[in-house]
Enzyme design. Structure first.
Site, short mmCIF file in Angstrom:
data_model
loop_
_atom_site.label_atom_id
_atom_site.label_comp_id
_atom_site.label_asym_id
_atom_site.label_seq_id
_atom_site.Cartn_x
_atom_site.Cartn_y
_atom_site.Cartn_z
N SER A 110 38.04 -35.77 127.68
CA SER A 110 37.55 -35.68 129.07
C SER A 110 37.83 -34.29 129.64
O SER A 110 37.01 -33.72 130.37
CB SER A 110 38.26 -36.71 129.96
OG SER A 110 38.15 -37.99 129.42
N SER A 111 39.00 -33.74 129.32
CA SER A 111 39.35 -32.42 129.85
C SER A 111 38.49 -31.33 129.21
O SER A 111 38.09 -30.37 129.87
CB SER A 111 40.84 -32.14 129.63
OG SER A 111 41.27 -31.10 130.46
N LYS A 136 46.22 -34.70 130.85
CA LYS A 136 46.72 -35.41 132.05
C LYS A 136 47.70 -36.49 131.63
O LYS A 136 47.67 -36.97 130.49
CB LYS A 136 45.57 -36.03 132.85
CG LYS A 136 44.74 -37.11 132.12
CD LYS A 136 45.23 -38.53 132.36
CE LYS A 136 44.67 -39.49 131.37
NZ LYS A 136 44.77 -40.71 131.06
N ASP A 194 37.50 -40.36 133.49
CA ASP A 194 38.57 -39.38 133.72
C ASP A 194 38.03 -37.96 133.97
O ASP A 194 38.79 -37.07 134.36
CB ASP A 194 39.50 -39.31 132.50
CG ASP A 194 40.56 -40.41 132.50
OD1 ASP A 194 40.81 -41.01 133.56
OD2 ASP A 194 41.16 -40.64 131.43
N ALA A 224 43.58 -37.79 127.83
CA ALA A 224 42.27 -37.31 128.32
C ALA A 224 41.82 -36.01 127.67
O ALA A 224 41.16 -35.20 128.31
CB ALA A 224 42.28 -37.18 129.85
N VAL A 253 44.48 -36.26 119.79
CA VAL A 253 43.23 -37.00 120.03
C VAL A 253 43.50 -38.50 120.16
O VAL A 253 44.41 -39.03 119.51
CB VAL A 253 42.25 -36.72 118.86
CG1 VAL A 253 41.00 -37.57 118.96
CG2 VAL A 253 41.89 -35.24 118.84
N ALA A 254 42.70 -39.16 121.01
CA ALA A 254 42.82 -40.61 121.25
C ALA A 254 44.27 -40.98 121.57
O ALA A 254 44.85 -41.89 121.00
CB ALA A 254 42.30 -41.42 120.06
N ALA A 255 44.82 -40.23 122.51
CA ALA A 255 46.25 -40.33 122.80
C ALA A 255 46.56 -40.91 124.16
O ALA A 255 47.70 -41.24 124.45
CB ALA A 255 46.88 -38.93 122.70
N GLY A 256 45.54 -41.00 125.04
CA GLY A 256 45.80 -41.41 126.43
C GLY A 256 46.07 -40.21 127.31
O GLY A 256 46.54 -40.33 128.44
#
Ligand SMILES: C[C@](O)(CO)[C@H](O)COP(=O)(O)OP(=O)(O)OC[C@H]1O[C@@H](n2ccc(N)nc2=O)[C@H](O)[C@@H]1O
Ligand SMILES: Nc1ncnc2c1ncn2[C@@H]1O[C@H](COP(=O)(O)OP(=O)(O)OP(=O)(O)O)[C@@H](O)[C@H]1O
Length: 284
Positions: A103-104, A10, A136, A100, A95-98
């Site tokens: 979460s996805s 996202k 998220d 999600a 990863v850990a990128a903003g």
């Protein structure tokens, strides 16, 4: 039996923080949409009571810290499922990128296991379960484009924005979402982006209006902590992206581009100093 699910990334087209709540979370208003950059999950039933996570990516946890593991454990416990599952994560989302990614994956696991174990859970119930895993996750259950409020779990579906190219660039740093929210001073935010303005831009199907309505109050925090994110934003603007914003708590910066002919110059210009660059379409 095997179930396959795509887990798209996202981006936040706008993100506003209204105030800090008594439960420690922040009340937000965000408009989110999906882009065509996805992890792929393969879920295979196991006859024994176990949850096994595997992945080709060497840099994510494969134990109970993995959000797909937590999703499987939650649905198994809540619906008394006695058999197990092997979930293979083919990771493509950084990863850990903003974006999600975790979460996805959790949302895709909930959707897939609902089918694998024939549980008949509605999307609305899956979103409630998802909210237990992360703010998220409810959005990632249904995807599309939505205005999210509360801590991110209250969703109003919106039409998709006008189609365009999205250039994503992630500098080589990991940003903690909790730390970024922890540093937000909600009563000192100088400029609040307008959810109404972005919603109208989307409803008018106006690419220019969407670019004008982009805004994310978490940028102030992350850009101060990591000046390389601001550098990346400036580079993307200089290279000719029509609208540029940091996604979520960062550090990924995205640029919206309407003309395909502009994409190679922006992509190649960024690749000169940033390894993680992607040119994708909105998932409409
Ligand atoms: C930054 C965004 O990704 C934008 O979409 C989301 O707001 C964060 O979503 P997320 O990563 O799923 O967040 P969670 O896993 O629920 O929370 C991580 C941490 O971020 C903080 N957090 C998160 C969401 C929110 N509305 N207020 C918060 O203060 C809390 O400290 C929490 O401990
Ligand atoms: N399936 C997963 N994929 C990626 N990271 C995972 C997963 N499960 C747990 N994690 C952990 O979650 C942390 C955040 O990763 P993720 O990619 O979800 O961050 P993000 O894109 O910033 O998420 P958000 O935008 O929702 O804040 C990482 O430290 C990672 O180790």
């Amino acid at each position: 039996m095997k179930i396959y699910e795509k887990a798209p990334a996202k981006i936040n087209l706008m993100l506003d923080v209204l105030h800090k709540r008594n439960d420690g979370y922040h009340e937000v208003e965000m408009i989110m949409t999906m882009v065509d950059l996805s992890d792929r999950l393969t879920m295979s039933e196991l006859p024994r009571d176990a949850i096994i996570i595997s992945s080709q990516a060497g840099y994510i946890p494969l134990d109970e810290k993995n959000l797909a593991f937590q999703a499987a454990r939650l649905i198994k416990e809540r619906y008394n499922v006695s058999t197990g599952v092997h979930i293979h994560l083919d990771k493509h989302i950084p990863v850990a990128a903003g974006l999600a990614g975790g979460s996805s994956d959790a949302a895709a696991a909930l959707r897939g296991l609902n089918k694998l174990w024939r549980l008949g859970i509605s999307d609305a119930e899956l979103r409630v379960l998802g909210a237990e895993l992360g703010s998220d996750v409810p959005f990632c259950i249904t995807g599309g484009t939505a205005l999210a409020s509360g801590r991110g779990e209250l969703l109003k579906p919106l039409p998709n924005p006008p189609q365009c190219w999205v250039i994503l660039a992630k500098p080589p740093i990991n940003v903690s979402t909790a730390e970024v929210y922890g540093r937000v001073k909600a009563d000192q935010i100088a400029h609040h982006p307008s959810a109404r303005q972005m919603e109208n831009a989307i409803r008018n199907a106006s690419f220019t209006e969407v670019c004008n309505a982009l805004g994310n109050v978490l940028e102030d925090v992350t850009l101060k902590l990591y000046p390389e994110v601001e550098h990346l934003k400036n580079s993307m603007i200089r290279l000719g992206a029509d609208g540029v914003l940091m996604s979520g708590s960062g550090p990924t910066v995205f640029g919206l581009v309407s003309k395909e002919a502009k994409v190679p110059r922006i992509y190649n210009g960024l690749r000169g100093f940033c390894k993680d660059v992607y040119a994708v379409r909105l998932l409409t």
